[in-house]
Write a protein that holds these residues in place. Structure first.
Motif, PDB file in Angstrom:
ATOM      1  N   GLN A  96      -6.789  -0.003   0.296  1.00  0.00           N
ATOM      2  CA  GLN A  96      -6.472   0.783  -0.891  1.00  0.00           C
ATOM      3  C   GLN A  96      -7.722   1.222  -1.644  1.00  0.00           C
ATOM      4  OE1 GLN A  96      -6.094  -2.459  -0.308  1.00  0.00           O
ATOM      5  NE2 GLN A  96      -5.152  -3.513  -2.043  1.00  0.00           N
ATOM      6  N   ARG A  99       2.264   1.764  -3.435  1.00  0.00           N
ATOM      7  CA  ARG A  99       1.176   2.205  -4.304  1.00  0.00           C
ATOM      8  C   ARG A  99       0.877   3.683  -4.081  1.00  0.00           C
ATOM      9  NH1 ARG A  99      -4.499   2.087  -4.994  1.00  0.00           N
ATOM     10  NH2 ARG A  99      -5.157   1.114  -6.942  1.00  0.00           N
ATOM     11  N   GLN A 100       0.933   4.126  -2.826  1.00  0.00           N
ATOM     12  CA  GLN A 100       0.689   5.526  -2.519  1.00  0.00           C
ATOM     13  C   GLN A 100       1.763   6.418  -3.134  1.00  0.00           C
ATOM     14  OE1 GLN A 100      -2.061   7.100  -0.802  1.00  0.00           O
ATOM     15  NE2 GLN A 100      -1.002   8.638  -2.024  1.00  0.00           N
ATOM     16  N   GLN A 143      -6.218   5.841  -2.924  1.00  0.00           N
ATOM     17  CA  GLN A 143      -4.906   6.436  -3.150  1.00  0.00           C
ATOM     18  C   GLN A 143      -4.848   7.343  -4.367  1.00  0.00           C
ATOM     19  OE1 GLN A 143      -2.878   2.621  -2.881  1.00  0.00           O
ATOM     20  NE2 GLN A 143      -1.937   3.282  -0.982  1.00  0.00           N
ATOM     21  N   VAL A 150       0.832  -1.196   0.000  1.00  0.00           N
ATOM     22  CA  VAL A 150       0.000   0.000   0.000  1.00  0.00           C
ATOM     23  C   VAL A 150       0.871   1.252   0.000  1.00  0.00           C
ATOM     24  CG1 VAL A 150      -1.689   1.302   1.333  1.00  0.00           C
ATOM     25  CG2 VAL A 150      -1.943  -1.160   1.098  1.00  0.00           C
TER      26      VAL A 150
END
Length: 412
Positions: free
Chosen positions: A261, A32-33, A399, A29
């Motif tokens: 997410q 991904r952010q 996100q 996560v």
């Protein structure tokens, strides 16, 4: 317009499903952010704003039905069509989609980055996106148009003998059925002599609740319908800590999928108000619902629900300012073909499906674009949110901020 009148069809199918075709690359996560922070927020904001504008038009047309649509799917469908437009046709598509002041490169790269990011998922969520272009083998298309959609949308082109209508229909429908795990069979009814192209996009989403609802906690309860009567529904229930906010107009909660997410945003109007009044406020300014809420402990009760929706979007798009693309005499889609006939958009149809249960969410949306030729402050005390009257929903990517689906549930 109907399928039988299509001259060149651009089909976009967006499916949120309980299963995906293949394993997707997984990242944390946090990673991904970091990737999401590089996304051009203008593309996401434009898609969300466009989605709410379409939602407004459709909700006003059909106030008594469950409404669900995918802003992302519609934006991508019209975005690929946009790559074949010029002049005022191009300007009107850009205006309605919120792309004024953005270059073609910014738009396409933004959509490309969003597509890539949505497929980089963490545990508990899978997203798969596939695109294809089906071309009449005896028709000449501009290389730049094909290359642009291949480069930015990953859409590979395949020539077919459109003269063999049955085989072409079977081939395209088989691809669609494979990509959608047979959720959308027999999408294309037939191919006509004037059809020159079909462009297909498929999106899959698999999302299980971070905290699953126990089936044993699901009980019969009453849901208050818009007309004042009530119906018995299966009301799911759980307790925990959630992002939650209560204002004088509504209560809202986020139910996360996977590692958080993505989530389902549920917005319930105040008991003394109505869904219509709530929608008016969201259409005017959704910003308060697109911010994080503070965590609060409490109970959430929400019905299992399943809803389907289908509608032509042409009337809504015209009311929003997209008129010339649908005009046979004025539309300019000259970037599609090397020596084009007079092409115009003859159909934009959107179909959708959603089911919410104890395990998670399954949703599907299909957008068909056909081109024809002429011939808030959180509470301190624990909350108890019971979703027992018409409510607004959105499936969010936390996100990127993208609203993959928005809808109004009038009756579960």
């Amino acid at each position: 317009m109907t399928f039988t009148k299509l001259a060149a069809g651009f089909i976009v199918i967006s499916l949120l499903s309980s299963c995906s075709l293949s394993a997707q690359p997984r990242i944390s996560v946090q990673e991904r952010q970091e990737t999401a922070s590089n996304l051009d927020i203008k593309v996401v904001k434009a898609a969300n704003t466009f989605g709410l504008q379409i939602h407004k038009q459709l909700a006003l047309q059909d106030p008594d039905v469950n409404l669900l649509l995918s802003p992302l799917s519609i934006s991508m469908a019209l975005g690929m069509t946009y790559n074949g437009s010029s002049g005022t046709t191009k300007e009107q598509i850009a205006s309605v989609l919120g792309w004024q002041g953005m270059s073609d490169d910014e738009i396409n790269r933004g959509n490309q980055t969003l597509n890539t990011l949505l497929q980089k998922t963490g545990k508990g969520v899978d997203v798969h996106i596939a695109n294809s272009m089906w071309l009449r083998k005896d028709f000449s298309f501009k290389k730049d148009f094909l290359d642009t959609n291949k480069t930015y949308y990953g859409a590979k082109a395949e020539e077919l003998d459109f003269g063999d209508s049955d085989k072409t229909v079977r081939t395209i429908n088989k691809w669609v059925e494979q990509q959608t795990k047979e959720k959308i069979p027999n999408l294309l009814a037939q191919v006509n002599p004037s059809d020159v192209m079909f462009l297909v996009n498929a999106v899959y989403f698999k999302g299980g609740w971070t905290q699953k609802f126990r089936t044993a906690d699901t009980k019969d309860d009453l849901f208050k319908k818009k007309n004042g009567s009530s119906k018995t529904v299966k009301m799911m229930s759980q307790q925990g800590s959630y992002e939650y906010v209560k204002t004088e107009d509504y209560e809202a909660v986020r139910l996360p999928y996977g590692e958080g997410q993505m989530d389902l945003l549920v917005v319930l109007p105040d008991e003394q108000s109505t869904l219509q009044a709530l929608q008016e406020k969201i259409w005017q300014d959704p910003s308060q619902l697109q911010k994080p809420f503070k965590k609060s402990s409490g109970q959430i009760r929400i019905p299992r629900f399943k809803a389907e929706y289908g509608k032509s979007l042409i009337e809504s798009l015209e009311k929003m300012g997209m008129k010339i693309p649908f005009d046979p005499l004025q539309a300019d889609l000259s970037r599609i073909a090397a020596t084009p006939p007079n092409l115009f958009i003859g159909q934009v149809t959107h179909k959708s499906f959603i089911e919410v249960n104890e395990k998670g969410t399954e949703a599907a949306a299909a957008t068909v674009v056909g081109v024809e030729k002429v011939s808030l402050d959180p509470p301190r005390d624990p909350f108890d949110l019971k979703v027992d009257r018409p409510f607004f929903i959105a499936i969010e990517d936390r996100q990127t901020g993208a609203w993959l689906f928005v809808g109004s549930i009038v009756e579960p």
